[in-house]
Design an enzyme around this catalytic site. Sequence first.
Site, PDB file in Angstrom:
ATOM      1  N   LYS A  64       0.878  -1.170   0.000  1.00 24.26           N
ATOM      2  CA  LYS A  64       0.000   0.000   0.000  1.00 24.26           C
ATOM      3  C   LYS A  64       0.913   1.217   0.000  1.00 24.26           C
ATOM      4  O   LYS A  64       2.082   1.128   0.403  1.00 24.26           O
ATOM      5  CB  LYS A  64      -0.861  -0.011   1.261  1.00 24.26           C
ATOM      6  N   GLY A 164     -26.754   1.098   2.409  1.00 25.73           N
ATOM      7  CA  GLY A 164     -25.869   1.778   1.459  1.00 25.73           C
ATOM      8  C   GLY A 164     -26.071   1.225   0.066  1.00 25.73           C
ATOM      9  O   GLY A 164     -25.772   0.059  -0.205  1.00 25.73           O
ATOM     10  N   VAL A 165     -26.647   2.054  -0.797  1.00 25.22           N
ATOM     11  CA  VAL A 165     -26.843   1.613  -2.184  1.00 25.22           C
ATOM     12  C   VAL A 165     -26.153   2.608  -3.125  1.00 25.22           C
ATOM     13  O   VAL A 165     -26.773   3.257  -3.953  1.00 25.22           O
ATOM     14  CB  VAL A 165     -28.349   1.414  -2.543  1.00 25.22           C
ATOM     15  N   GLY A 166     -24.834   2.696  -2.940  1.00 21.77           N
ATOM     16  CA  GLY A 166     -23.997   3.501  -3.846  1.00 21.77           C
ATOM     17  C   GLY A 166     -23.595   2.643  -5.024  1.00 21.77           C
ATOM     18  O   GLY A 166     -24.396   1.845  -5.536  1.00 21.77           O
ATOM     19  N   VAL A 168     -21.520   0.011  -5.359  1.00 28.22           N
ATOM     20  CA  VAL A 168     -21.561  -1.448  -5.170  1.00 28.22           C
ATOM     21  C   VAL A 168     -22.971  -1.897  -4.771  1.00 28.22           C
ATOM     22  O   VAL A 168     -23.531  -2.834  -5.352  1.00 28.22           O
ATOM     23  CB  VAL A 168     -20.542  -1.912  -4.103  1.00 28.22           C
TER      24      VAL A 168
HETATM   25  P1  NAD Z   1     -20.213   4.618  -2.630  1.00 24.73           P
HETATM   26  O1  NAD Z   1     -19.690   5.869  -2.014  1.00 24.73           O
HETATM   27  O2  NAD Z   1     -20.573   4.617  -4.078  1.00 24.73           O
HETATM   28  O3  NAD Z   1     -21.526   4.139  -1.828  1.00 24.73           O
HETATM   29  C1  NAD Z   1     -21.681   4.216  -0.455  1.00 24.73           C
HETATM   30  C2  NAD Z   1     -23.155   4.540  -0.206  1.00 24.73           C
HETATM   31  O4  NAD Z   1     -23.390   4.459   1.209  1.00 24.73           O
HETATM   32  C3  NAD Z   1     -23.555   5.939  -0.657  1.00 24.73           C
HETATM   33  O5  NAD Z   1     -24.741   5.858  -1.434  1.00 24.73           O
HETATM   34  C4  NAD Z   1     -23.790   6.683   0.660  1.00 24.73           C
HETATM   35  O6  NAD Z   1     -24.806   7.678   0.551  1.00 24.73           O
HETATM   36  C5  NAD Z   1     -24.226   5.560   1.564  1.00 24.73           C
HETATM   37  N1  NAD Z   1     -24.043   5.797   2.994  1.00 24.73           N
HETATM   38  C6  NAD Z   1     -23.080   6.527   3.636  1.00 24.73           C
HETATM   39  N2  NAD Z   1     -23.256   6.462   4.965  1.00 24.73           N
HETATM   40  C7  NAD Z   1     -24.326   5.668   5.187  1.00 24.73           C
HETATM   41  C8  NAD Z   1     -24.984   5.216   6.344  1.00 24.73           C
HETATM   42  N3  NAD Z   1     -24.572   5.573   7.562  1.00 24.73           N
HETATM   43  N4  NAD Z   1     -26.076   4.412   6.206  1.00 24.73           N
HETATM   44  C9  NAD Z   1     -26.509   4.050   4.956  1.00 24.73           C
HETATM   45  N5  NAD Z   1     -25.923   4.462   3.815  1.00 24.73           N
HETATM   46  C10 NAD Z   1     -24.838   5.254   3.935  1.00 24.73           C
HETATM   47  O7  NAD Z   1     -19.141   3.493  -2.287  1.00 24.73           O
HETATM   48  P2  NAD Z   1     -19.005   2.057  -2.965  1.00 24.73           P
HETATM   49  O8  NAD Z   1     -17.947   2.109  -3.997  1.00 24.73           O
HETATM   50  O9  NAD Z   1     -20.352   1.533  -3.292  1.00 24.73           O
HETATM   51  O10 NAD Z   1     -18.376   1.230  -1.741  1.00 24.73           O
HETATM   52  C11 NAD Z   1     -19.172   0.824  -0.648  1.00 24.73           C
HETATM   53  C12 NAD Z   1     -18.283   0.158   0.402  1.00 24.73           C
HETATM   54  O11 NAD Z   1     -17.626  -0.962  -0.172  1.00 24.73           O
HETATM   55  C13 NAD Z   1     -17.162   1.056   0.954  1.00 24.73           C
HETATM   56  O12 NAD Z   1     -16.960   0.710   2.311  1.00 24.73           O
HETATM   57  C14 NAD Z   1     -15.962   0.637   0.139  1.00 24.73           C
HETATM   58  O13 NAD Z   1     -14.743   0.882   0.842  1.00 24.73           O
HETATM   59  C15 NAD Z   1     -16.212  -0.842  -0.006  1.00 24.73           C
HETATM   60  N6  NAD Z   1     -15.554  -1.430  -1.177  1.00 24.73           N
HETATM   61  C16 NAD Z   1     -15.823  -0.970  -2.430  1.00 24.73           C
HETATM   62  C17 NAD Z   1     -15.194  -1.533  -3.528  1.00 24.73           C
HETATM   63  C18 NAD Z   1     -15.487  -1.040  -4.916  1.00 24.73           C
HETATM   64  O14 NAD Z   1     -15.112  -1.733  -5.873  1.00 24.73           O
HETATM   65  N7  NAD Z   1     -16.143   0.088  -5.081  1.00 24.73           N
HETATM   66  C19 NAD Z   1     -14.277  -2.594  -3.351  1.00 24.73           C
HETATM   67  C20 NAD Z   1     -14.034  -3.076  -2.063  1.00 24.73           C
HETATM   68  C21 NAD Z   1     -14.674  -2.475  -0.980  1.00 24.73           C
END
Ligand code: NAD
Length: 349
Positions: A64, A164-166, A168
């Site tokens: 890292k 959390g429906v971002g 992923v």
């Molecule tokens: P993202 O920012 O697109 O989505 C996160 C979502 O969570 C957002 O819609 C946000 O509004 C919502 N959120 C924030 N706080 C919240 C809460 N307290 N309660 C409910 N919803 C809440 O992120 P992502 O890329 O979808 O990643 C989600 C998680 O997965 C993160 O922890 C990230 O580190 C982990 N992750 C992602 C990847 C990837 O490929 N994107 C890979 C490994 C791990």
Amino acid sequence: MCRDDKTGLKAIIAIHSTVLGPALGGTRWKPYASTDEALTDVLRLSRGMTYKSSAAGLDLGGGKAVIVGDPATDRSDELLTAYARFVHSLSGRYITAEDVGTTMSDMDFMSGESPYIAGISEAKGGSGDPSPVTSVGVFSAIKATAQHLWGSTSLEGKHICLSGVGKVGSALAGHLAAAGAHLTVADVVEASAQRVATATGATVVDASKVHSVACDIFSPCALGAVLNDVTIPELGCAAVVGAANNQLERPDHAEVLRAAGIVYVPDFIANAGGVINISCEKDPGGYDRTRAEAKVAANVARAVTEVLQTANEKNITTAEAADRMAEARLEAAAGTPRIRTFPKETEKN
Ligand code: NAD
């Protein structure tokens, strides 16, 4: 330690292990309060990558990097070039990628300086946004958990709650709905939850309550530390399987979950799709999305199945079972010491 006075670059690259292959891990860019704080973070994160890649069955080590500064104000082509040259000077023992504070366009730019840059855009022949593939991995982890708990990978009629429906979570909701699951979703941005509900027929609940909804599987896909002294006693699920990093507030919460009879799939096992996807950039013949998704689904399912079985057989937490699985691969490979570099030093992308 990387320092370039001309551009103001201050960075640390940590290589925790190259036993299984080159150390892959993202570059985090943030305004650390001190060098000590940055060093502690990069060492902790690099160790996490060794375990993640080993458990995911990849021939990759753990590394890292951190850039100390503010990405909003410090970014310049010159600084990124200087940083890419430090990465290159390690001759492929460390391969970097995007992390908090760095972007895919940073990786695209730096890939002009060194072949040891991953997570680049599809336009440049890379794997692009990892989120859809990460969701394929979490979906596979949920199916493997269903097999373990209920003797079938079918999710027809199962009730799954997503926090959390971002990027992923929304893609995961699509896979789950297509598999016939009944969904409850929550997001602090209510419009996001509503959008997913419209697409999948999910019920929307308040983000502060979603963990307590009675369901089959709770899937944290937002922030870390969601499993803690307050939330664990309120959980209404049989299992927790989600994408969020660092879901346990403290390591001993794995034992609290076990004592409560809740199956916890360690986050770094469930969300390994991201790193597996990036590793496919180095496949002979280049990156192929269909092949990457198939590898993610297979590797994640295999890891989840082994972790859940080992935890049962040895009467240990799933977190410990996952660590032991990762360590077993490292120990087996340690007899054949090697520092792999990829691609060969003479190659450039
Ligand atoms: P993202 O920012 O697109 O989505 C996160 C979502 O969570 C957002 O819609 C946000 O509004 C919502 N959120 C924030 N706080 C919240 C809460 N307290 N309660 C409910 N919803 C809440 O992120 P992502 O890329 O979808 O990643 C989600 C998680 O997965 C993160 O922890 C990230 O580190 C982990 N992750 C992602 C990847 C990837 O490929 N994107 C890979 C490994 C791990």
